[in-house]
Structures are given as C-alpha cells and as structure tokens.
Design a protein around this motif. Structure first.
Motif, PDB file in Angstrom:
ATOM      1  N   GLU A 111       0.828  -1.198   0.000  1.00  0.00           N
ATOM      2  CA  GLU A 111       0.000   0.000   0.000  1.00  0.00           C
ATOM      3  C   GLU A 111       0.868   1.255   0.000  1.00  0.00           C
ATOM      4  OE1 GLU A 111      -3.301   2.298  -0.230  1.00  0.00           O
ATOM      5  OE2 GLU A 111      -3.182   0.128  -0.423  1.00  0.00           O
ATOM      6  N   HIS A 114       1.987   1.840  -3.492  1.00  0.00           N
ATOM      7  CA  HIS A 114       0.937   2.461  -4.288  1.00  0.00           C
ATOM      8  C   HIS A 114       0.911   3.975  -4.062  1.00  0.00           C
ATOM      9  CE1 HIS A 114      -1.627  -1.485  -4.610  1.00  0.00           C
ATOM     10  NE2 HIS A 114      -0.491  -1.540  -5.271  1.00  0.00           N
ATOM     11  N   LYS A 115       0.975   4.376  -2.806  1.00  0.00           N
ATOM     12  CA  LYS A 115       0.921   5.805  -2.494  1.00  0.00           C
ATOM     13  C   LYS A 115       2.150   6.534  -3.042  1.00  0.00           C
ATOM     14  CE  LYS A 115      -1.904   5.292   1.686  1.00  0.00           C
ATOM     15  NZ  LYS A 115      -1.969   5.468   3.155  1.00  0.00           N
ATOM     16  N   ARG A 118       1.724   6.814  -6.745  1.00  0.00           N
ATOM     17  CA  ARG A 118       0.686   7.819  -7.038  1.00  0.00           C
ATOM     18  C   ARG A 118       1.261   9.219  -6.892  1.00  0.00           C
ATOM     19  NH1 ARG A 118      -1.885  11.274  -8.431  1.00  0.00           N
ATOM     20  NH2 ARG A 118      -4.105  11.751  -8.152  1.00  0.00           N
ATOM     21  N   ILE A 130      -5.228   1.002 -10.153  1.00  0.00           N
ATOM     22  CA  ILE A 130      -3.786   0.790 -10.181  1.00  0.00           C
ATOM     23  C   ILE A 130      -3.546  -0.670 -10.532  1.00  0.00           C
ATOM     24  CG2 ILE A 130      -1.624   0.934  -8.893  1.00  0.00           C
ATOM     25  CD1 ILE A 130      -2.997   2.842  -6.968  1.00  0.00           C
ATOM     26  N   PRO A 132      -0.695  -3.452 -11.049  1.00  0.00           N
ATOM     27  CA  PRO A 132       0.734  -3.746 -10.872  1.00  0.00           C
ATOM     28  C   PRO A 132       1.324  -4.447 -12.085  1.00  0.00           C
ATOM     29  CG  PRO A 132      -0.602  -5.268  -9.578  1.00  0.00           C
ATOM     30  CD  PRO A 132      -1.543  -4.257 -10.144  1.00  0.00           C
ATOM     31  N   PHE A 157       3.955   0.200 -11.858  1.00  0.00           N
ATOM     32  CA  PHE A 157       2.506   0.158 -11.966  1.00  0.00           C
ATOM     33  C   PHE A 157       2.022   0.882 -13.219  1.00  0.00           C
ATOM     34  CE2 PHE A 157       3.812   0.403  -7.526  1.00  0.00           C
ATOM     35  CZ  PHE A 157       3.222  -0.735  -6.991  1.00  0.00           C
ATOM     36  N   PHE A 159      -1.203   3.090 -14.110  1.00  0.00           N
ATOM     37  CA  PHE A 159      -2.348   3.800 -13.545  1.00  0.00           C
ATOM     38  C   PHE A 159      -3.357   4.086 -14.656  1.00  0.00           C
ATOM     39  CE2 PHE A 159       0.726   4.431 -10.302  1.00  0.00           C
ATOM     40  CZ  PHE A 159       0.046   4.731  -9.128  1.00  0.00           C
TER      41      PHE A 159
END
Length: 266
Positions: A111, A114-115, A118, A130, A132, A157, A159
């Motif tokens: 997580e 991800h952040k 982003r 998102i 991967p 990733f 997006f």
C-alpha cells in the motif's frame, strides 16, 4: 451458504443498461435480469451530460429489475456504476520503499508503494485503478511480494486515469428505490470487461483488447500477464450511422437500422 447478489448500472453513449446477478460460493456468476433504456444525448462519448435525465432513466431500470420475477421481492440497496469514457488513458509510475534489513514485505508495504507511485505520477486526473506490472525485492523480481523478506522494495505500476469531470457527473446521478437513495460504488469499465473476456493465458501471452462502443473505442494492451497501457479513442459505431444519415438524407435511427440489417464488416 446463501448466494451473494450484485447489481450494476452502465451508462453508455447509446444505452443505459442495468443487471442483477447472483454469485455462488465458488465465484460463479448467474445473471438473473438485464434491463436497458436509450441514453439519447444524455451521455456523450461515455460521459454523463445530463445527470437528471440519466437519474430518471436509471431509476426506471432499477424499478424494472426489482419487479423481475427472478429478483423480486428483493430490493436493490447498492449498485456498481461503471466509469470510463473518452478521457480514459494510462500512465506508468514506480514506487520504492526502504525498510530495515531482512524485514517481511506486508500488504501495508505494498500500500505504501501504491501511495509513493501515485505521488510520483504527479497528475490532477482521477486515478480509477492501479494495475501492478512487476515488483522487486532487493532487485529480485517477484509477482507476489507479500511474504518475501528484504530491505528495498520497488513496484512498477500502470495507472488508469480519467478526467475528474467523469466522476463528478456520475456522483450527480441519484438512484432511488422505494423512496430511499441507493448507494453507489464505482468500478473501471475497461478492467471489468477484460476481467470477463480475457484468460490468464491471454494476458501472459500478450494481447490487445478492443471495446467498440457507440462513440468511443477503448483499448487495453496486456503483456507478460500485466496491463501495459490503456487508451480511449473518441470514435465508434455511431460515426458510421451519422455518415449514412448525412450521405443518404435519412434519420439517424433509420441509418442505424440500415447499418445493422445491411452492413458487412468483413
């Protein structure tokens, strides 16, 4: 075990469709009812233009679904609403997390990746999903990083993004049933479609998925099991109908009928 029921609304450029399905304990889906209504010009290029008109038509679809013998007397309390349209596109980004040596990678670590990705993306567009592509733990590639041990964790990733106006207009659509508002959860139309149409082997071998809509054509490219890119083109089958309408001097409805009955896409 009782089956789980799901309901979905998809406001496309030509029609608004709704469906209710039952999901059995093994994950199998049994579609119980499908209803649709014309979208007219209330949706253009996959984006809601007139929220009030769409709300009225979607409410009618909900009423017909609830009155279907396969669904009644159940009531719809929440629907999944498809998001997409001409502004949909993809962008690549990476995230990296440094942790103490020989530390287990957890879901919380992913997580954080991800952040971080982003943040590195640096866009004011809405992030719809998102996907991967690959993970690395201490520079060793892995498909499933959770449970691995290492110090440096990196993720690559894809997006999927869209204009913020897409979500705002969908949020303005109000759905009701028996005098109460129905909750909405949003899903990415393209990922839902590829999830149904493509197998794991298709994604692993590499493939191009194309969704021909009325006013948009959406593409997804998969390679090595991961989503490589996605895009939406502002053209679709309605372009053909309008060309026929203008060239032959007939209404668009008659042109659509002529296209379906006489057209050949060989």
């Amino acid at each position: 075990m009782e089956p789980k029921y799901i309901a979905v609304i998809d406001a496309g450029s030509s029609t608004i469709k709704g469906a209710v399905a039952a999901v059995d304990p093994s994950g199998g889906i049994n579609v119980l009812a499908v209803e649709e209504a014309p979208a007219a010009d209330a949706v253009r290029y996959g984006r809601v233009q007139n929220a009030r008109e769409i709300s009225a038509r979607a409410d009618e679809i909900v009423r017909r679904l609830e009155n279907n013998p396969a669904v009644a007397p159940a009531c719809i309390t929440t629907v999944f609403v498809a998001n997409g349209g001409r502004s949909l596109c993809s962008a690549a980004s990476t995230g990296e997390v440094q942790q103490t040596a020989d530390t287990e990678v957890t879901a919380a670590t992913v997580e954080r990746l991800h952040k971080e990705a982003r943040f590195n993306l640096g866009t004011d567009r809405d992030v719809l999903a998102i996907a991967p592509k690959q993970y690395f733990v201490d520079n060793v590639e892995t498909k499933t990083p959770v449970g691995a041990f290492g110090e440096r964790v990196r993720g690559e990733f894809t997006f999927i993004t869209a204009s913020p106006e897409n979500q705002r207009n969908l949020q303005r659509v109000k759905l009701t049933s028996h005098g109460r508002e129905i909750g909405k959860e949003y899903i990415t139309r393209l990922l839902a479609q590829t999830g149904m149409a493509l197998t794991d082997s298709d994604r692993q071998l590499g493939c191009l998925y194309i969704d021909f809509g009325a006013e948009t054509t959406t593409l997804a490219v998969y390679r090595d099991g991961a989503l490589e890119m996605a895009a939406a083109l502002p053209m679709g089958s309605r372009n053909i109908s309008r060309d026929l309408s203008a060239g032959l001097g007939i209404t668009e409805d008659n042109a659509e009928t002529l296209k379906l009955e006489r057209g050949q896409a060989a």
